[in-house]
Design a protein around this motif. Structure first.
Motif, mmCIF file in Angstrom:
data_model
loop_
_atom_site.group_PDB
_atom_site.id
_atom_site.type_symbol
_atom_site.label_atom_id
_atom_site.label_comp_id
_atom_site.label_asym_id
_atom_site.label_seq_id
_atom_site.Cartn_x
_atom_site.Cartn_y
_atom_site.Cartn_z
ATOM 1 N N THR A 70 13.807 53.538 48.048
ATOM 2 C CA THR A 70 14.676 52.466 47.665
ATOM 3 C C THR A 70 13.922 51.807 46.688
ATOM 4 O OG1 THR A 70 15.607 51.875 49.945
ATOM 5 C CG2 THR A 70 15.432 50.147 48.300
ATOM 6 N N LEU A 71 14.704 51.180 45.548
ATOM 7 C CA LEU A 71 14.127 50.298 44.296
ATOM 8 C C LEU A 71 14.809 48.929 44.507
ATOM 9 C CD1 LEU A 71 12.328 50.132 41.941
ATOM 10 C CD2 LEU A 71 14.104 50.863 40.677
ATOM 11 N N ILE A 72 13.721 48.051 44.714
ATOM 12 C CA ILE A 72 13.938 46.682 44.753
ATOM 13 C C ILE A 72 13.270 45.900 43.212
ATOM 14 C CG2 ILE A 72 14.134 44.517 45.668
ATOM 15 C CD1 ILE A 72 15.586 46.402 47.367
ATOM 16 N N VAL A 73 14.155 45.105 42.630
ATOM 17 C CA VAL A 73 13.524 44.481 41.505
ATOM 18 C C VAL A 73 13.212 42.883 41.731
ATOM 19 C CG1 VAL A 73 14.043 43.879 39.015
ATOM 20 C CG2 VAL A 73 14.859 46.084 39.804
ATOM 21 N N LEU A 81 20.575 44.946 38.403
ATOM 22 C CA LEU A 81 22.000 45.542 38.091
ATOM 23 C C LEU A 81 22.084 46.497 37.048
ATOM 24 C CD1 LEU A 81 24.105 42.405 38.825
ATOM 25 C CD2 LEU A 81 23.854 44.570 40.452
ATOM 26 N N ALA A 82 21.312 46.166 35.751
ATOM 27 C CA ALA A 82 21.661 46.959 34.726
ATOM 28 C C ALA A 82 20.715 48.140 35.104
ATOM 29 C CB ALA A 82 20.876 46.242 33.521
ATOM 30 N N ALA A 83 19.580 48.297 35.734
ATOM 31 C CA ALA A 83 19.167 49.559 36.025
ATOM 32 C C ALA A 83 19.538 50.232 37.031
ATOM 33 C CB ALA A 83 17.599 49.383 36.007
ATOM 34 N N GLY A 84 20.662 50.023 37.817
ATOM 35 C CA GLY A 84 21.160 50.432 38.921
ATOM 36 C C GLY A 84 20.299 50.629 40.208
ATOM 37 N N ALA A 85 19.297 49.557 40.416
ATOM 38 C CA ALA A 85 18.527 49.574 41.191
ATOM 39 C C ALA A 85 19.329 49.083 42.541
ATOM 40 C CB ALA A 85 17.453 48.509 41.154
ATOM 41 N N ASP A 86 18.646 49.587 43.817
ATOM 42 C CA ASP A 86 19.123 49.215 45.135
ATOM 43 C C ASP A 86 19.214 47.911 45.509
ATOM 44 O OD1 ASP A 86 19.443 52.247 45.801
ATOM 45 O OD2 ASP A 86 17.505 52.232 45.586
ATOM 46 N N GLY A 87 18.426 47.018 44.887
ATOM 47 C CA GLY A 87 18.581 45.658 45.067
ATOM 48 C C GLY A 87 17.717 44.664 44.486
ATOM 49 N N VAL A 88 17.528 43.560 44.961
ATOM 50 C CA VAL A 88 16.644 42.333 44.209
ATOM 51 C C VAL A 88 16.116 41.827 45.199
ATOM 52 C CG1 VAL A 88 18.602 40.478 44.295
ATOM 53 C CG2 VAL A 88 16.808 40.661 42.336
ATOM 54 N N VAL A 104 27.329 40.722 43.645
ATOM 55 C CA VAL A 104 26.809 41.982 43.683
ATOM 56 C C VAL A 104 27.432 42.994 44.414
ATOM 57 C CG1 VAL A 104 24.341 41.311 43.330
ATOM 58 C CG2 VAL A 104 25.390 41.551 45.792
ATOM 59 N N PRO A 105 27.535 44.350 44.270
ATOM 60 C CA PRO A 105 28.165 45.322 45.150
ATOM 61 C C PRO A 105 28.017 45.140 46.474
ATOM 62 C CG PRO A 105 27.234 46.413 43.467
ATOM 63 C CD PRO A 105 26.812 45.071 43.364
ATOM 64 N N PRO A 106 29.075 45.606 47.445
ATOM 65 C CA PRO A 106 28.849 45.252 48.929
ATOM 66 C C PRO A 106 27.467 45.954 49.598
ATOM 67 C CG PRO A 106 31.001 45.883 48.344
ATOM 68 C CD PRO A 106 30.275 46.300 47.326
ATOM 69 N N ASP A 107 27.169 46.990 49.040
ATOM 70 C CA ASP A 107 25.840 47.649 49.578
ATOM 71 C C ASP A 107 24.567 47.306 48.925
ATOM 72 O OD1 ASP A 107 26.564 49.061 47.133
ATOM 73 O OD2 ASP A 107 26.092 51.116 47.975
ATOM 74 N N PHE A 108 24.633 46.368 48.090
ATOM 75 C CA PHE A 108 23.420 45.647 47.076
ATOM 76 C C PHE A 108 22.604 45.050 48.319
ATOM 77 C CE2 PHE A 108 21.198 43.351 44.011
ATOM 78 C CZ PHE A 108 21.098 44.408 43.038
ATOM 79 N N ILE A 109 21.252 45.360 48.126
ATOM 80 C CA ILE A 109 20.087 44.719 49.060
ATOM 81 C C ILE A 109 19.650 43.422 48.490
ATOM 82 C CG2 ILE A 109 18.080 45.019 50.277
ATOM 83 C CD1 ILE A 109 18.496 48.263 49.855
ATOM 84 N N ILE A 110 19.838 42.383 49.362
ATOM 85 C CA ILE A 110 19.097 41.085 48.747
ATOM 86 C C ILE A 110 17.958 40.645 49.771
ATOM 87 C CG2 ILE A 110 19.369 38.550 48.331
ATOM 88 C CD1 ILE A 110 22.265 39.453 47.596
ATOM 89 N N GLY A 111 16.768 40.458 48.959
ATOM 90 C CA GLY A 111 15.610 40.325 49.911
ATOM 91 C C GLY A 111 15.363 38.882 49.579
ATOM 92 N N TYR A 112 14.466 38.126 50.465
ATOM 93 C CA TYR A 112 14.229 36.617 49.992
ATOM 94 C C TYR A 112 12.702 36.214 50.669
ATOM 95 C CZ TYR A 112 14.640 31.310 49.540
ATOM 96 O OH TYR A 112 14.789 30.304 49.099
ATOM 97 N N SER A 113 12.330 35.414 49.695
ATOM 98 C CA SER A 113 10.666 34.898 50.159
ATOM 99 C C SER A 113 10.936 33.510 50.859
ATOM 100 C CB SER A 113 9.851 34.998 48.961
ATOM 101 O OG SER A 113 9.703 36.322 48.670
ATOM 102 N N THR A 114 10.438 33.764 52.241
ATOM 103 C CA THR A 114 10.114 32.226 52.931
ATOM 104 C C THR A 114 9.014 32.500 54.147
ATOM 105 O OG1 THR A 114 11.169 30.623 54.130
ATOM 106 C CG2 THR A 114 12.191 32.661 54.636
ATOM 107 N N ASP A 115 8.488 31.218 54.336
ATOM 108 C CA ASP A 115 7.424 31.425 55.503
ATOM 109 C C ASP A 115 8.071 30.473 56.498
ATOM 110 O OD1 ASP A 115 6.840 29.046 54.344
ATOM 111 O OD2 ASP A 115 4.804 29.813 54.153
#
Length: 218
Positions: A70-73, A81-88, A104-115
């Motif tokens: 998996t590639l996340i940016v 989105l431009a590079a066709g990555a799996d998520g952000v 984003v597309p339905p299967d696009f992965i979204i990660g988030y930073s929090t503590d």
């Protein structure tokens, strides 16, 4: 896989540095890491412009796709989105999770930073797929966080509050990684891999500590 109720996250995410210490190009280092079993790569470069980021991300996408990884940016949804990555992977200062999910597309992965457990719940409700939680042991890869260590217990609290897969991040080495893995979270690592003369060997050791598996690969 991401988006499935059965998905419990990756055991390891390798975060890139634009100039790995081994002196080889970042795409070669990423190829070594995914060949060693790394299931997820996060492309992070805080200095390059959009065009350069997209060009590098496209090359990395070719590498990860061929390995089933998996590639996340980091930060840049437009580049992802431009590079066709799996998520952000987004932070508090980036586009909101809800706004990203809307476009984003339905299967696009979204990660988030929090503590913060409460913010983690909000991110989960907004559509985040996983959380990055840190800095667990402090980090020098982000200014001002070298002495701000939240500890593994906070990772556990965020994971329990959000009910999302979590990755502990910040100052993680092969020596202290088990403390994070014991919380049920995976680990995200930048310096320990990118500063190594043999990044693949470090990846294999992290995966051994995590139980030997590469986890979910796309």
């Amino acid at each position: 896989m991401p988006g499935s109720p059965a998905w419990d996250g990756w055991p390891l995410m390798v975060i890139t540095h634009p100039m790995p210490a081994c002196g080889r190009p970042v795409e070669e280092v990423v190829a070594e890491c995914v060949d060693a079993g790394a299931p997820a790569i996060q492309f992070r470069d805080k200095t390059a412009n959009g065009g350069a980021l997209t060009s590098t991300a496209e090359r990395l996408r070719a590498v990860t796709k061929s390995a089933g990884a998996t590639l996340i940016v980091n930060d840049r949804l437009d580049v992802a989105l431009a590079a066709g990555a799996d998520g952000v992977h987004l932070g508090p200062g980036d586009l909101t999770v809800a706004a990203a999910r809307d476009i984003v597309p339905p299967d696009f992965i979204i990660g988030y930073s929090t503590d913060d457990p409460q913010e983690a719940r909000r991110a989960a409700a907004a559509g985040a797929d996983y959380l990055g939680v840190g800095a667990v042991f402090g980090t020098r890869s982000k200014p001002g966080l070298a002495d701000e260590a939240i500890g593994p217990d906070r990772v556990r609290l965020v994971r329990e509050a959000s009910r999302l897969p979590c990755l502990g991040i910040g100052g993680i080495t092969t020596r202290n990684a088990p403390e994070v893995l014991e919380t049920g979270a995976g680990i995200a690592v930048l310096s320990t891999v990118m500063s190594a003369s043999d990044p693949a060997a470090v990846v294999r050791e992290f995966l051994r500590l995590a139980g030997g598996g590469g986890g979910c690969r796309r």
